[in-house]
Design an enzyme around this catalytic site. Structure first.
Site, PDB file in Angstrom:
ATOM      1  N   GLY A  36      -1.414   2.182   9.354  1.00 34.18           N
ATOM      2  CA  GLY A  36      -0.768   2.139  10.662  1.00 34.18           C
ATOM      3  C   GLY A  36      -1.632   1.663  11.806  1.00 34.18           C
ATOM      4  O   GLY A  36      -1.310   1.866  12.972  1.00 34.18           O
ATOM      5  N   GLY A  73      -9.723   3.476   6.170  1.00 32.76           N
ATOM      6  CA  GLY A  73      -9.651   4.934   6.338  1.00 32.76           C
ATOM      7  C   GLY A  73      -8.251   5.440   6.621  1.00 32.76           C
ATOM      8  O   GLY A  73      -7.924   6.575   6.296  1.00 32.76           O
ATOM      9  N   ASP A 106      -4.754   3.022  -2.482  1.00 32.59           N
ATOM     10  CA  ASP A 106      -5.875   3.257  -1.549  1.00 32.59           C
ATOM     11  C   ASP A 106      -6.606   4.544  -1.886  1.00 32.59           C
ATOM     12  O   ASP A 106      -6.184   5.629  -1.500  1.00 32.59           O
ATOM     13  CB  ASP A 106      -5.340   3.319  -0.104  1.00 32.59           C
ATOM     14  CG  ASP A 106      -5.124   1.939   0.471  1.00 32.59           C
ATOM     15  OD1 ASP A 106      -4.050   1.708   1.064  1.00 32.59           O
ATOM     16  OD2 ASP A 106      -6.013   1.083   0.317  1.00 32.59           O
ATOM     17  N   ASP A 157      -6.165  -6.887   4.377  1.00 32.11           N
ATOM     18  CA  ASP A 157      -5.712  -5.503   4.253  1.00 32.11           C
ATOM     19  C   ASP A 157      -5.844  -4.731   5.574  1.00 32.11           C
ATOM     20  O   ASP A 157      -6.942  -4.466   6.032  1.00 32.11           O
ATOM     21  CB  ASP A 157      -6.563  -4.802   3.177  1.00 32.11           C
ATOM     22  CG  ASP A 157      -6.080  -3.415   2.869  1.00 32.11           C
ATOM     23  OD1 ASP A 157      -6.766  -2.701   2.116  1.00 32.11           O
ATOM     24  OD2 ASP A 157      -5.015  -3.028   3.384  1.00 32.11           O
ATOM     25  N   GLY A 158      -4.657  -4.445   6.166  1.00 34.05           N
ATOM     26  CA  GLY A 158      -4.681  -3.600   7.363  1.00 34.05           C
ATOM     27  C   GLY A 158      -3.956  -4.251   8.529  1.00 34.05           C
ATOM     28  O   GLY A 158      -4.359  -5.329   8.973  1.00 34.05           O
ATOM     29  N   GLY A 159      -2.898  -3.610   8.986  1.00 37.86           N
ATOM     30  CA  GLY A 159      -2.174  -4.108  10.165  1.00 37.86           C
ATOM     31  C   GLY A 159      -1.380  -5.376   9.897  1.00 37.86           C
ATOM     32  O   GLY A 159      -1.097  -6.170  10.804  1.00 37.86           O
ATOM     33  N   SER A 197       0.846  -1.202   0.000  1.00 38.05           N
ATOM     34  CA  SER A 197       0.000   0.000   0.000  1.00 38.05           C
ATOM     35  C   SER A 197       0.876   1.244   0.000  1.00 38.05           C
ATOM     36  O   SER A 197       1.781   1.372   0.824  1.00 38.05           O
ATOM     37  CB  SER A 197      -0.881   0.025   1.262  1.00 38.05           C
ATOM     38  OG  SER A 197      -1.382   1.340   1.455  1.00 38.05           O
ATOM     39  N   HIS A 235      -7.917  -0.148  -4.613  1.00 36.25           N
ATOM     40  CA  HIS A 235      -8.890  -0.356  -3.528  1.00 36.25           C
ATOM     41  C   HIS A 235      -9.724   0.906  -3.405  1.00 36.25           C
ATOM     42  O   HIS A 235      -9.249   1.921  -2.894  1.00 36.25           O
ATOM     43  CB  HIS A 235      -8.106  -0.641  -2.228  1.00 36.25           C
ATOM     44  CG  HIS A 235      -8.976  -0.785  -1.029  1.00 36.25           C
ATOM     45  ND1 HIS A 235      -8.479  -0.725   0.250  1.00 36.25           N
ATOM     46  CD2 HIS A 235     -10.312  -0.989  -0.903  1.00 36.25           C
ATOM     47  CE1 HIS A 235      -9.474  -0.871   1.118  1.00 36.25           C
ATOM     48  NE2 HIS A 235     -10.593  -1.046   0.434  1.00 36.25           N
ATOM     49  N   HIS A 262      -0.611  -1.366  -4.128  1.00 34.21           N
ATOM     50  CA  HIS A 262      -1.985  -1.251  -3.607  1.00 34.21           C
ATOM     51  C   HIS A 262      -2.339   0.228  -3.501  1.00 34.21           C
ATOM     52  O   HIS A 262      -1.707   0.974  -2.744  1.00 34.21           O
ATOM     53  CB  HIS A 262      -2.054  -1.928  -2.223  1.00 34.21           C
ATOM     54  CG  HIS A 262      -3.419  -1.967  -1.620  1.00 34.21           C
ATOM     55  ND1 HIS A 262      -4.366  -2.906  -1.963  1.00 34.21           N
ATOM     56  CD2 HIS A 262      -3.984  -1.177  -0.684  1.00 34.21           C
ATOM     57  CE1 HIS A 262      -5.466  -2.686  -1.251  1.00 34.21           C
ATOM     58  NE2 HIS A 262      -5.255  -1.648  -0.473  1.00 34.21           N
TER      59      HIS A 262
END
Ligand code: DX5
Ligand code: ZN
Length: 218
Positions: A149, A146, A34, A179-181, A7, A67, A32
């Site tokens: 991190g 949104g 965003d 997706d995320g963390g 991302s 995305h 990716h």
């Protein structure tokens, strides 16, 4: 072997070109992108992400994984399709009904991109089962969409397992993307649950060597 989709949301201002070249050299499998419209989610990255994605398209052959975190899904599909992304993913929650989901699936099909549907953490995975035969990729948000991190929501591992079970039982050919963390601690958990594409932003961009971290995540 999982694929890595880096991302670029948190790329440092002024470091963009340097970072994109370094990620290309490190052989990320996807960039990716965003896209946020300030309505579906608070931040607005729409213009910036279009510019970055256009630049990456010019300097690299690495596929784009777009995305869309937007309300006006049709407009974003039409605009970002001009960059010929490998995957375009929209949010189930941005659609007012199932008919609209089908409309966006068919629209992406006309652009020859792979079709992705994304679900927010609180959306039950069963809600998208009926669309699975018509799409290529499910983007399971492992954080609230949104921003980058954030910490992975561990309940999402069960959700991924459930989706993987349904896909296998129904002999469907679909990628599961988390997706995320995602980092070296959480990656093994989602991989074991059945994910085959990992999105990582912070974990990669803070690393001193992109190739090392990407290979380790793989
Ligand atoms: C969040 C985005 C994610 C995020 C991932 O809304 O969809 O792609 O940028 O970033 P990290 O890896 O930092 O959680
Ligand atoms: Zn994303």
């Amino acid at each position: 072997m999982v694929e890595i989709s880096t991302s670029i949301l948190s790329v440092l201002k002024g470091q963009e070109a340097k970072t994109f070249f370094a990620l290309e050299k490190a052989k990320t499998d996807y960039f990716h992108i965003d896209v946020m419209d300030g309505k579906f989610v608070e931040k607005n990255t729409y213009k910036k992400m279009f510019e970055y994605a256009s630049y990456i398209k010019r300097i690299s052959n690495i596929p784009l994984d777009v995305h869309l975190m937007v309300q006006d899904v049709k407009k974003a599909i039409d605009e970002f399709s001009t960059l010929e992304p490998n995957i375009i993913t929209f949010h189930f929650e941005a659609c007012k009904d199932d008919k609209e989901v089908e409309e966006y699936i068919n629209l992406i099909k006309t652009y020859n991109s792979r079709i992705g549907i994304s679900v927010k953490p609180e959306t039950e995975i069963e809600k998208i089962y009926k669309f699975l035969p018509y799409i290529h990729n499910v983007l399971v948000m492992t954080v609230e969409p949104g921003k980058g991190g954030q910490t992975l929501l561990i309940d999402m591992v069960e959700k991924i397992k459930k989706l993987k079970k349904y896909i296998d039982e129904n002999n469907l050919e679909i990628d599961i993307e988390a997706d995320g963390g995602i980092n070296l601690t959480t990656a093994p958990k989602v991989k074991e649950a059945g994910v085959n594409i990992l999105v990582a932003g912070t974990a990669i961009l803070i690393a001193k060597d992109y190739k090392t971290i990407i290979d380790e995540l793989r």
